[in-house]
Design a protein around this motif. Structure first.
Motif, PDB file in Angstrom:
ATOM      1  N   GLY A 122       0.801  -1.201   0.000  1.00  0.00           N
ATOM      2  CA  GLY A 122       0.000   0.000   0.000  1.00  0.00           C
ATOM      3  C   GLY A 122       0.838   1.258   0.000  1.00  0.00           C
ATOM      4  N   ALA A 123       0.183   2.362  -0.307  1.00  0.00           N
ATOM      5  CA  ALA A 123       0.833   3.670  -0.312  1.00  0.00           C
ATOM      6  C   ALA A 123      -0.193   4.721   0.041  1.00  0.00           C
ATOM      7  N   ILE A 124       0.299   5.785   0.689  1.00  0.00           N
ATOM      8  CA  ILE A 124      -0.562   6.908   1.032  1.00  0.00           C
ATOM      9  C   ILE A 124       0.245   8.182   0.891  1.00  0.00           C
ATOM     10  N   VAL A 125      -0.408   9.254   0.461  1.00  0.00           N
ATOM     11  CA  VAL A 125       0.306  10.492   0.179  1.00  0.00           C
ATOM     12  C   VAL A 125      -0.622  11.675   0.380  1.00  0.00           C
ATOM     13  N   THR A 126      -0.032  12.818   0.734  1.00  0.00           N
ATOM     14  CA  THR A 126      -0.760  14.083   0.742  1.00  0.00           C
ATOM     15  C   THR A 126       0.179  15.197   0.306  1.00  0.00           C
ATOM     16  N   SER A 127      -0.403  16.272  -0.198  1.00  0.00           N
ATOM     17  CA  SER A 127       0.388  17.375  -0.731  1.00  0.00           C
ATOM     18  C   SER A 127      -0.470  18.624  -0.829  1.00  0.00           C
ATOM     19  N   SER A 128       0.192  19.760  -0.979  1.00  0.00           N
ATOM     20  CA  SER A 128      -0.533  20.997  -1.259  1.00  0.00           C
ATOM     21  C   SER A 128      -0.968  21.076  -2.714  1.00  0.00           C
ATOM     22  N   SER A 129      -0.494  20.165  -3.548  1.00  0.00           N
ATOM     23  CA  SER A 129      -0.837  20.155  -4.967  1.00  0.00           C
ATOM     24  C   SER A 129      -2.165  19.449  -5.220  1.00  0.00           C
ATOM     25  N   VAL A 130      -2.783  19.764  -6.341  1.00  0.00           N
ATOM     26  CA  VAL A 130      -4.012  19.113  -6.749  1.00  0.00           C
ATOM     27  C   VAL A 130      -3.687  17.726  -7.308  1.00  0.00           C
ATOM     28  N   ALA A 131      -4.558  16.755  -7.044  1.00  0.00           N
ATOM     29  CA  ALA A 131      -4.489  15.410  -7.629  1.00  0.00           C
ATOM     30  C   ALA A 131      -3.119  14.763  -7.454  1.00  0.00           C
ATOM     31  N   THR A 132      -2.537  14.912  -6.288  1.00  0.00           N
ATOM     32  CA  THR A 132      -1.170  14.433  -6.075  1.00  0.00           C
ATOM     33  C   THR A 132      -1.041  12.920  -6.191  1.00  0.00           C
ATOM     34  N   ALA A 133      -2.054  12.168  -5.740  1.00  0.00           N
ATOM     35  CA  ALA A 133      -1.945  10.710  -5.771  1.00  0.00           C
ATOM     36  C   ALA A 133      -1.854  10.177  -7.193  1.00  0.00           C
ATOM     37  N   ALA A 134      -2.429  10.892  -8.165  1.00  0.00           N
ATOM     38  CA  ALA A 134      -2.390  10.442  -9.549  1.00  0.00           C
ATOM     39  C   ALA A 134      -0.971  10.405 -10.089  1.00  0.00           C
ATOM     40  N   ARG A 135      -0.094  11.214  -9.524  1.00  0.00           N
ATOM     41  CA  ARG A 135       1.279  11.310 -10.038  1.00  0.00           C
ATOM     42  C   ARG A 135       2.299  10.557  -9.193  1.00  0.00           C
ATOM     43  N   CYS A 136       1.994  10.320  -7.942  1.00  0.00           N
ATOM     44  CA  CYS A 136       3.053   9.967  -6.990  1.00  0.00           C
ATOM     45  C   CYS A 136       3.105   8.517  -6.539  1.00  0.00           C
ATOM     46  N   ILE A 137       2.014   7.771  -6.542  1.00  0.00           N
ATOM     47  CA  ILE A 137       2.029   6.430  -5.943  1.00  0.00           C
ATOM     48  C   ILE A 137       1.407   5.404  -6.880  1.00  0.00           C
ATOM     49  N   ARG A 138       1.996   4.196  -6.858  1.00  0.00           N
ATOM     50  CA  ARG A 138       1.453   3.047  -7.570  1.00  0.00           C
ATOM     51  C   ARG A 138       1.740   1.791  -6.751  1.00  0.00           C
ATOM     52  N   THR A 139       0.773   0.895  -6.712  1.00  0.00           N
ATOM     53  CA  THR A 139       0.948  -0.374  -6.016  1.00  0.00           C
ATOM     54  C   THR A 139       0.620  -1.521  -6.959  1.00  0.00           C
ATOM     55  N   GLY A 140       1.153  -2.702  -6.630  1.00  0.00           N
ATOM     56  CA  GLY A 140       0.862  -3.912  -7.376  1.00  0.00           C
ATOM     57  C   GLY A 140       1.031  -5.119  -6.495  1.00  0.00           C
ATOM     58  N   PRO A 141       0.800  -6.314  -7.020  1.00  0.00           N
ATOM     59  CA  PRO A 141       0.915  -7.523  -6.206  1.00  0.00           C
ATOM     60  C   PRO A 141       2.343  -7.889  -5.839  1.00  0.00           C
ATOM     61  N   MET A 142       3.339  -7.237  -6.478  1.00  0.00           N
ATOM     62  CA  MET A 142       4.742  -7.557  -6.222  1.00  0.00           C
ATOM     63  C   MET A 142       5.504  -6.431  -5.551  1.00  0.00           C
ATOM     64  N   GLY A 143       4.843  -5.299  -5.284  1.00  0.00           N
ATOM     65  CA  GLY A 143       5.565  -4.212  -4.640  1.00  0.00           C
ATOM     66  C   GLY A 143       4.867  -2.880  -4.806  1.00  0.00           C
ATOM     67  N   VAL A 144       5.580  -1.827  -4.404  1.00  0.00           N
ATOM     68  CA  VAL A 144       5.006  -0.485  -4.404  1.00  0.00           C
ATOM     69  C   VAL A 144       6.119   0.521  -4.664  1.00  0.00           C
ATOM     70  N   VAL A 145       5.772   1.614  -5.369  1.00  0.00           N
ATOM     71  CA  VAL A 145       6.721   2.668  -5.704  1.00  0.00           C
ATOM     72  C   VAL A 145       6.070   4.018  -5.447  1.00  0.00           C
ATOM     73  N   ALA A 146       6.837   4.946  -4.881  1.00  0.00           N
ATOM     74  CA  ALA A 146       6.390   6.333  -4.722  1.00  0.00           C
ATOM     75  C   ALA A 146       7.441   7.255  -5.320  1.00  0.00           C
ATOM     76  N   THR A 147       6.995   8.321  -5.970  1.00  0.00           N
ATOM     77  CA  THR A 147       7.897   9.325  -6.529  1.00  0.00           C
ATOM     78  C   THR A 147       7.330  10.705  -6.248  1.00  0.00           C
TER      79      THR A 147
END
Length: 217
Positions: A16-41
């Motif tokens: 899993g991943a969770i994120v917050t920001s002062s920017s609009v729609a931040t989760a669309a750009r910053c986090i991805r999860t899958g059955p083998m792992g997770v990445v945040a940028t």
């Protein structure tokens, strides 16, 4: 302008991943999860990195190898913050030296937190502490508690406006995918969304898998 945490449930193998920001729609750009792992940028995020990272994790690469390839694939890695967690719970993260101050990061069992433009550099550590403190809870709940702890510890230098939560299990689609794209209180709204979705999650998954056996609406 962002703080996040990526995590793994050792009991279920979910990511899993969770994120917050002062920017609009931040989760669309910053986090991805899958059955083998997770990445945040984040910190001038490169939205291409997370999908590439998930593909590399699916091919069997570990977190450190995936991170190295991601940094080689992007421009100006000194401006990027990237975190990876693999199927074995191994973590790797990069905090570019040109990150927007104040930056911070913390690593704990099955999790990594990082941030930029923070009110103080202790925010990620507070998130990790909250995440590891409740291993018996569902992964999504642990992630929401981590984000709330980050906010309570000072959060971002500016006001938060966007937030998002993702959890993946064995499927190619996330079993939890909740977003607040613009709000004056995105962390609280994300909590409210999770509380609404939580009792219905199992039924939605059952409907996806076999509607003949799933609970009725």
């Amino acid at each position: 302008m962002t703080y996040s945490l990526i995590g793994r449930c050792a009991r279920s193998g979910a990511f899993g991943a969770i994120v917050t920001s002062s920017s609009v729609a931040t989760a669309a750009r910053c986090i991805r999860t899958g059955p083998m792992g997770v990445v945040a940028t984040q910190n001038f995020s490169d939205p291409a990195l997370a999908p590439i990272g998930l593909t590399l994790l699916r091919q069997g690469l570990g977190a450190a190898a995936v991170l190295r390839l991601l940094l080689e694939s992007t421009t100006a890695p000194e401006h990027r913050q990237v975190a990876v967690l693999d199927r074995h719970g191994r973590a790797a993260f990069h905090m570019g030296e040109a990150g927007m101050p104040v930056t911070g990061s913390a690593i704990g069992r099955d999790c990594v937190a990082m941030g930029n433009l923070l009110a103080n550099d202790g925010v990620p550590a507070a998130m990790v502490a909250a995440f590891v403190a409740c291993p018996e809870e569902p992964l999504a709940e642990r992630l929401v508690r981590a984000l709330e702890a980050g906010l309570d510890a000072g959060g971002e230098f500016d006001d938060e406006h966007g937030a998002g939560l993702l959890v993946s299990e064995v499927h190619d689609w996330p079993v939890v995918d909740l977003r607040v794209d613009w709000s004056e209180a995105p962390v609280a709204e994300l909590r409210a969304l999770w509380e609404r979705y939580r009792p219905q999650q199992a039924a939605y998954v059952a409907r996806f898998l076999d509607p003949r056996e799933a609970p009725a609406f």
